[in-house]
Design an enzyme around this catalytic site. Structure first.
Site, PDB file in Angstrom:
ATOM      1  NE  ARG A   3      -4.554  -0.708 -35.573  1.00 41.94           N
ATOM      2  CZ  ARG A   3      -5.797  -1.145 -35.538  1.00 41.94           C
ATOM      3  NH1 ARG A   3      -6.193  -1.511 -36.759  1.00 41.94           N
ATOM      4  NH2 ARG A   3      -6.509  -1.726 -34.681  1.00 41.94           N
ATOM      5  NE  ARG A  30      -6.002  -3.071 -28.894  1.00 40.09           N
ATOM      6  CZ  ARG A  30      -7.212  -3.251 -29.193  1.00 40.09           C
ATOM      7  NH1 ARG A  30      -7.997  -2.295 -29.358  1.00 40.09           N
ATOM      8  NH2 ARG A  30      -8.056  -4.317 -28.799  1.00 40.09           N
ATOM      9  NE  ARG A  70       1.940  -2.424 -38.490  1.00 42.70           N
ATOM     10  CZ  ARG A  70       1.912  -3.100 -39.438  1.00 42.70           C
ATOM     11  NH1 ARG A  70       2.662  -3.181 -40.322  1.00 42.70           N
ATOM     12  NH2 ARG A  70       0.500  -3.810 -39.872  1.00 42.70           N
TER      13      ARG A  70
END
Length: 388
Positions: free
Chosen positions: A60, A56, A69
């Site tokens: 985020r 990942r 986003r």
């Protein structure tokens, strides 16, 4: 580097003169690879230091990701090759010289989508119509054309491989059948796993048939990613640890072996590059030795609940290893990060560093991590994994 957010969704197609309907049957001329540390380690070769990346790593915790986003829904990003490429490149730009791999921005749940299921992300995965009983299997697509359904992933891989300009290898991936099956039945994440456990115990034959059906799509998808330019593949079995050793052997292992065996057969038959494959079966540490022995993967990813030295002992040099610092150490400050990395490097070097190891976290990086603390993790890996 071209800013894709500013350039719009045709930026890379124009910049690299790629056709807008890039097919997996094409063989683009990719820039030569400048850093092959990851690929050498994945093939079991001794390297001058451990290559490092994190699961990942495009996500985020990065403010630049959050900016994208704000304007685009999660699966819109996955389905828009220019946006997926931009997000894939963000950590490479931020941590240039410290990262040894890039992983394409996508999601494991694109396979259930390709099979005909609706998946939403709000913020976690949600299936409005999960598979409640085996009768619901009839709602799935009987044939899945991965070029048609998942061609956007292939296009993003090709564009990203071009844009990387050989700086680091590009990793492609898929979810493992058991993990995908779990989401398809549960309708999202779960604390009890009651629905999926009901399926495997009440409908074992139907469960095994659907699991193998998912595995066939995984094979097609992974082969398509290699055609598009992926240089290493990873299979994520994020919920493997929810199975007992017995049930893992019944419901998970056969599909994992099916994937590794058939991907290799297909790559050889179609004269495609022999591509290393990593399996990350989180929580299934009881299976480390047997997976190393016969599952057919080049590298096994480890979570943080197994000691590196013990994992070395279990695999007996038959596969490379990847992992395995607890991601939450990244919240502990620089002294804690350095101490954990130093310990991890020493654990994987119990054999004098003669066996291959890829440094990583024991699971994906979480959203609240300060990117500069991740930078420190990379710097510590470079320092403490260097070999004479």
């Amino acid at each position: 580097m071209l800013s894709l957010v500013a350039a719009g969704t045709v930026g890379f197609l124009t910049a690299f003169n790629l056709p807008s309907t890039t097919s997996t049957t094409m063989a683009p001329e990719f820039p030569p690879l400048k850093n092959d540390l990851l690929l050498r380690a994945a093939r079991g070769e001794k390297t001058e230091r451990a290559p490092v990346w994190v699961m990942r790593q495009a996500g985020r915790y990065l403010p630049e990701f959050r900016e994208v986003r704000k304007l685009h829904e999660f699966f819109e990003v996955c389905r828009t090759p220019d946006l997926a490429t931009e997000i894939t490149l963000q950590p490479i730009r931020r941590f240039s010289g410290l990262l040894d791999a890039s992983i394409i921005f996508s999601d494991i749940l694109v396979i259930p989508q390709a099979m005909g299921m609706e998946v939403l992300m709000n913020p976690g995965p949600h299936f409005p119509e999960p598979l409640d009983t085996p009768a619901d299997i009839s709602k799935l697509n009987t044939v899945v054309d991965v070029d048609k359904e998942l061609g956007y992933v292939f296009k993003a891989i090709t564009q990203t491989r071009m844009a990387l300009a050989g700086e680091v290898p590009l990793i492609g991936f898929c979810g493992a059948p058991w993990t995908l099956f779990l989401y398809m039945v549960e309708g999202g994440g779960s604390k009890t796993f009651q629905k999926v456990k009901t399926w495997i115990f009440k409908y074992p034959e139907e469960s095994k048939a659907l699991l193998m059906r998912i595995a066939d799509v995984c094979v097609d998808f992974l082969v398509g990613q290699v055609k598009a330019g992926a240089q290493l593949l990873q299979v994520f079995d994020s919920w493997a640890g929810e199975l007992s050793p017995y049930d893992f052997d019944i419901f998970a292992r056969p599909t994992l072996v099916h994937i590794s065996t058939n991907v290799r057969k297909r790559l050889a038959a179609e004269n495609l590059p022999s591509t290393p494959i990593t399996l990350f079966a989180k929580g299934a540490n009881y299976a480390i030795a047997s997976l190393a022995e016969s599952a057919g993967y080049d590298t096994l990813g480890l979570d943080w609940q197994v000691d590196p030295a013990e994992a070395r002992r279990l695999v007996k040099g038959k596969v490379a290893l990847q992992g395995n610092m607890d991601p939450n150490v990244l919240y502990g400050g620089r002294d804690a990060i350095e101490s954990a990395v130093k310990r991890m490097c020493a654990g994987f070097a119990v054999d004098g560093g003669s066996q291959a190891w890829i440094a990583n976290l024991g699971h994906g990086i979480t959203p609240g991590v300060d990117p500069e603390d991740l930078r420190w993790f990379f710097e510590c890996v470079h320092k403490y994994s260097a070999r004479a």
